[in-house]
Design a protein around this motif. Sequence first.
Motif, PDB file in Angstrom:
ATOM      1  N   SER A  44      88.972 -70.966 -51.925  1.00  0.00           N
ATOM      2  CA  SER A  44      88.207 -72.202 -51.761  1.00  0.00           C
ATOM      3  C   SER A  44      88.108 -72.591 -50.295  1.00  0.00           C
ATOM      4  O   SER A  44      87.048 -73.028 -49.817  1.00  0.00           O
ATOM      5  CB  SER A  44      88.861 -73.322 -52.571  1.00  0.00           C
ATOM      6  OG  SER A  44      88.236 -74.555 -52.335  1.00  0.00           O
ATOM      7  N   LYS A  47      85.503 -70.826 -48.316  1.00  0.00           N
ATOM      8  CA  LYS A  47      84.147 -71.313 -48.571  1.00  0.00           C
ATOM      9  C   LYS A  47      83.890 -72.688 -47.972  1.00  0.00           C
ATOM     10  O   LYS A  47      82.842 -72.940 -47.362  1.00  0.00           O
ATOM     11  CB  LYS A  47      83.891 -71.366 -50.076  1.00  0.00           C
ATOM     12  CG  LYS A  47      83.819 -70.021 -50.752  1.00  0.00           C
ATOM     13  CD  LYS A  47      83.524 -70.193 -52.243  1.00  0.00           C
ATOM     14  CE  LYS A  47      83.466 -68.859 -52.958  1.00  0.00           C
ATOM     15  NZ  LYS A  47      83.197 -69.033 -54.432  1.00  0.00           N
ATOM     16  N   TYR A  48      84.862 -73.605 -48.154  1.00  0.00           N
ATOM     17  CA  TYR A  48      84.602 -75.003 -47.834  1.00  0.00           C
ATOM     18  C   TYR A  48      85.473 -75.560 -46.713  1.00  0.00           C
ATOM     19  O   TYR A  48      85.257 -76.702 -46.279  1.00  0.00           O
ATOM     20  CB  TYR A  48      84.817 -75.866 -49.091  1.00  0.00           C
ATOM     21  CG  TYR A  48      84.030 -75.380 -50.286  1.00  0.00           C
ATOM     22  CD1 TYR A  48      82.646 -75.484 -50.319  1.00  0.00           C
ATOM     23  CD2 TYR A  48      84.682 -74.805 -51.373  1.00  0.00           C
ATOM     24  CE1 TYR A  48      81.927 -75.029 -51.416  1.00  0.00           C
ATOM     25  CE2 TYR A  48      83.969 -74.353 -52.479  1.00  0.00           C
ATOM     26  CZ  TYR A  48      82.593 -74.468 -52.494  1.00  0.00           C
ATOM     27  OH  TYR A  48      81.882 -74.021 -53.574  1.00  0.00           O
ATOM     28  N   GLY A  49      86.467 -74.774 -46.270  1.00  0.00           N
ATOM     29  CA  GLY A  49      87.389 -75.301 -45.267  1.00  0.00           C
ATOM     30  C   GLY A  49      88.451 -76.189 -45.905  1.00  0.00           C
ATOM     31  O   GLY A  49      88.503 -76.346 -47.126  1.00  0.00           O
ATOM     32  N   LEU A  51      89.645 -79.695 -46.714  1.00  0.00           N
ATOM     33  CA  LEU A  51      88.998 -80.998 -46.842  1.00  0.00           C
ATOM     34  C   LEU A  51      89.927 -82.156 -46.510  1.00  0.00           C
ATOM     35  O   LEU A  51      89.474 -83.225 -46.110  1.00  0.00           O
ATOM     36  CB  LEU A  51      88.443 -81.159 -48.265  1.00  0.00           C
ATOM     37  CG  LEU A  51      87.463 -80.063 -48.722  1.00  0.00           C
ATOM     38  CD1 LEU A  51      86.977 -80.348 -50.131  1.00  0.00           C
ATOM     39  CD2 LEU A  51      86.278 -79.963 -47.756  1.00  0.00           C
TER      40      LEU A  51
END
Length: 275
Positions: A44, A47-49, A51
């Motif tokens: 994850s 993909k998204y860094g 958070l």
Amino acid sequence: MPAKLAPGESRESVFYVETNKIKPDPKQPRRDFDEAALAELASSIRKYGILQPLLVTKEEKSSQRGLDVEYVIVAGERRWRAARLANLPQVPVIVKDSMTEDKTRLEISLIENLQREDLNPIEEARAFTRLNKDFGYSHDEIARRLGRSRPAISNAIRLLGLPSDMQESLRAGRINFTQARTLLALTDPSKQKEVYKQILAGEIIGTSDLEREAAKISGTNREYGSSRRFSELETNLAKKLGGRITITDGSRGVTFTAKLATLEDLNNLVKIILD
């Protein structure tokens, strides 16, 4: 390198720090990390860094090269481990300059993990014991800070009175909290070991089976109804309330029995029911 503070930003702004300059706190209560869950989180993160920034404190040490700076994790070790798996060169952090004392660092680390419910019962018991013995917190103070009942804290700490092999089974999930509490009540080591072996062999499943077998082995005569299908619910309620919970299903309906230590525990139960 840490990101620069913009004009008007507070000291709790997000910085970006090299991943290899961050290290876990050796006094962190959590010790077990699920490898499969870490791999999933790493995927994850690719993909998204990340958070949610890590919470860290800064440590400065003199060396032959000058002043070396490292960052110690207060909250977010799981994210940091996943970031390393994902080969992230930097991670976002919030630096808490004021948290230089072990007491504050451990307290925040413990609370963060308890709120996420990631600690197993033995890790939790050890963390409570550190707060109590090393930093002077009473069981009441720990309970107030964490929103638990005092008996729940005391009962968790008592788990450390189990033999090491039983503690390891509880830590690894081979036995549950209610089973461990019942084993604690057996003061004869040979009888305790006998019930423990039966639990591991799958011969004892529900709370009623456990109490009935413990009563038989310890020489007391008590009758218990079957509650195998309520075992998980009984365990969760017992851990939350700090008492012994029994749920039985008979011909006249379901019976719920709670053996609580204090009036405060009763009030907690009433609040849960009314809410």
